[in-house]
Design a protein around this motif. Structure first.
Motif, mmCIF file in Angstrom:
data_model
loop_
_atom_site.group_PDB
_atom_site.id
_atom_site.type_symbol
_atom_site.label_atom_id
_atom_site.label_comp_id
_atom_site.label_asym_id
_atom_site.label_seq_id
_atom_site.Cartn_x
_atom_site.Cartn_y
_atom_site.Cartn_z
ATOM 1 N N ASP A 129 0.801 -1.231 0.000
ATOM 2 C CA ASP A 129 0.000 0.000 0.000
ATOM 3 C C ASP A 129 0.830 1.275 0.000
ATOM 4 O OD1 ASP A 129 -2.572 -1.326 0.007
ATOM 5 O OD2 ASP A 129 -2.099 -1.907 2.062
ATOM 6 N N LYS A 130 1.936 1.232 -0.730
ATOM 7 C CA LYS A 130 2.776 2.412 -0.871
ATOM 8 C C LYS A 130 2.482 3.156 -2.174
ATOM 9 C CE LYS A 130 6.437 0.485 1.971
ATOM 10 N NZ LYS A 130 6.127 1.215 3.172
ATOM 11 N N GLN A 131 1.877 2.447 -3.125
ATOM 12 C CA GLN A 131 1.475 3.030 -4.406
ATOM 13 C C GLN A 131 0.170 2.374 -4.826
ATOM 14 O OE1 GLN A 131 4.442 2.309 -7.389
ATOM 15 N NE2 GLN A 131 5.927 3.697 -6.483
ATOM 16 N N GLU A 132 -0.492 2.989 -5.801
ATOM 17 C CA GLU A 132 -1.720 2.432 -6.358
ATOM 18 C C GLU A 132 -1.562 2.290 -7.868
ATOM 19 O OE1 GLU A 132 -4.896 4.999 -5.232
ATOM 20 O OE2 GLU A 132 -4.736 4.475 -3.111
ATOM 21 N N PRO A 133 -2.047 1.197 -8.437
ATOM 22 C CA PRO A 133 -1.952 1.012 -9.882
ATOM 23 C C PRO A 133 -2.966 1.868 -10.633
ATOM 24 C CG PRO A 133 -3.093 -0.827 -8.887
ATOM 25 C CD PRO A 133 -2.624 0.051 -7.762
ATOM 26 N N SER A 134 -2.712 2.037 -11.908
ATOM 27 C CA SER A 134 -3.654 2.752 -12.771
ATOM 28 C C SER A 134 -4.882 1.879 -13.037
ATOM 29 C CB SER A 134 -2.981 3.088 -14.110
ATOM 30 O OG SER A 134 -2.763 1.882 -14.845
ATOM 31 N N MET A 135 -5.930 2.489 -13.528
ATOM 32 C CA MET A 135 -7.142 1.739 -13.862
ATOM 33 C C MET A 135 -6.842 0.687 -14.927
ATOM 34 S SD MET A 135 -10.177 0.939 -13.333
ATOM 35 C CE MET A 135 -11.019 2.147 -12.376
ATOM 36 N N HIS A 136 -6.033 1.035 -15.895
ATOM 37 C CA HIS A 136 -5.663 0.079 -16.946
ATOM 38 C C HIS A 136 -4.988 -1.145 -16.341
ATOM 39 C CE1 HIS A 136 -4.370 -1.337 -20.863
ATOM 40 N NE2 HIS A 136 -3.154 -1.466 -20.374
ATOM 41 N N THR A 137 -4.099 -0.930 -15.401
ATOM 42 C CA THR A 137 -3.389 -2.032 -14.759
ATOM 43 C C THR A 137 -4.329 -2.840 -13.870
ATOM 44 O OG1 THR A 137 -1.337 -0.771 -14.831
ATOM 45 C CG2 THR A 137 -1.423 -2.625 -13.313
ATOM 46 N N LEU A 138 -5.246 -2.177 -13.186
ATOM 47 C CA LEU A 138 -6.234 -2.891 -12.380
ATOM 48 C C LEU A 138 -7.058 -3.834 -13.253
ATOM 49 C CD1 LEU A 138 -7.428 -0.011 -10.061
ATOM 50 C CD2 LEU A 138 -6.297 -2.120 -9.319
ATOM 51 N N LEU A 139 -7.427 -3.373 -14.423
ATOM 52 C CA LEU A 139 -8.180 -4.226 -15.339
ATOM 53 C C LEU A 139 -7.348 -5.436 -15.768
ATOM 54 C CD1 LEU A 139 -9.971 -1.504 -17.468
ATOM 55 C CD2 LEU A 139 -11.027 -3.091 -15.836
ATOM 56 N N LYS A 140 -6.072 -5.218 -16.050
ATOM 57 C CA LYS A 140 -5.180 -6.334 -16.400
ATOM 58 C C LYS A 140 -5.116 -7.356 -15.262
ATOM 59 C CE LYS A 140 -1.646 -4.193 -19.328
ATOM 60 N NZ LYS A 140 -0.209 -3.903 -19.386
ATOM 61 N N LEU A 141 -4.972 -6.867 -14.048
ATOM 62 C CA LEU A 141 -4.872 -7.766 -12.900
ATOM 63 C C LEU A 141 -6.175 -8.532 -12.684
ATOM 64 C CD1 LEU A 141 -2.942 -5.421 -10.447
ATOM 65 C CD2 LEU A 141 -2.074 -7.555 -11.445
ATOM 66 N N SER A 142 -7.307 -7.861 -12.831
ATOM 67 C CA SER A 142 -8.581 -8.553 -12.633
ATOM 68 C C SER A 142 -8.776 -9.644 -13.681
ATOM 69 C CB SER A 142 -9.752 -7.575 -12.635
ATOM 70 O OG SER A 142 -10.032 -7.084 -13.912
ATOM 71 N N GLU A 143 -8.360 -9.383 -14.912
ATOM 72 C CA GLU A 143 -8.445 -10.386 -15.966
ATOM 73 C C GLU A 143 -7.461 -11.530 -15.709
ATOM 74 O OE1 GLU A 143 -7.839 -8.279 -19.629
ATOM 75 O OE2 GLU A 143 -9.773 -7.258 -19.480
ATOM 76 N N MET A 144 -6.271 -11.191 -15.306
ATOM 77 C CA MET A 144 -5.232 -12.188 -15.054
ATOM 78 C C MET A 144 -5.651 -13.177 -13.973
ATOM 79 S SD MET A 144 -1.397 -11.389 -13.882
ATOM 80 C CE MET A 144 -0.283 -12.698 -13.478
ATOM 81 N N PHE A 145 -6.236 -12.654 -12.891
ATOM 82 C CA PHE A 145 -6.623 -13.498 -11.765
ATOM 83 C C PHE A 145 -8.089 -13.926 -11.823
ATOM 84 C CE2 PHE A 145 -2.939 -11.213 -9.845
ATOM 85 C CZ PHE A 145 -2.156 -12.346 -9.626
ATOM 86 N N ASN A 146 -8.796 -13.489 -12.874
ATOM 87 C CA ASN A 146 -10.196 -13.842 -13.080
ATOM 88 C C ASN A 146 -11.061 -13.470 -11.871
ATOM 89 O OD1 ASN A 146 -12.273 -14.805 -14.708
ATOM 90 N ND2 ASN A 146 -12.159 -16.845 -13.796
ATOM 91 N N VAL A 147 -10.884 -12.237 -11.416
ATOM 92 C CA VAL A 147 -11.683 -11.694 -10.310
ATOM 93 C C VAL A 147 -12.233 -10.338 -10.734
ATOM 94 C CG1 VAL A 147 -10.390 -12.903 -8.498
ATOM 95 C CG2 VAL A 147 -9.687 -10.592 -9.176
#
Length: 68
Positions: free
Chosen positions: A39-57
């Motif tokens: 929790d020292k930085q926050e990802p961009s919305m684009h990256t959040l979407l990548k992570l949600s797709e990657m982990f299928n959540v």
């Protein structure tokens, strides 16, 4: 977004990935993954979407608004 870091780490460990492996897949540095998980930085919305797709959540799951 404190829950995000916990959820990201939990998902990463469940899949057996290292921080550097995730970083390579989404094209960021290993230090960036560390910063997100702590929790020292926050990802961009684009990256959040990548992570949600990657982990299928859902994004709601990543943000702690749902449990699945």
């Amino acid at each position: 977004m404190k829950i995000f870091g916990e959820r990201l780490k939990e998902l990463r460990l469940e899949k057996g990935y290292t921080q550097n492996q995730i970083a390579k897949i989404i094209n960021v540095s290993g230090n960036t993954i560390y910063a997100w998980e702590n929790d020292k930085q926050e990802p961009s919305m684009h990256t959040l979407l990548k992570l949600s797709e990657m982990f299928n959540v859902s994004l709601d799951y990543l943000f702690g608004k749902s449990d699945f």
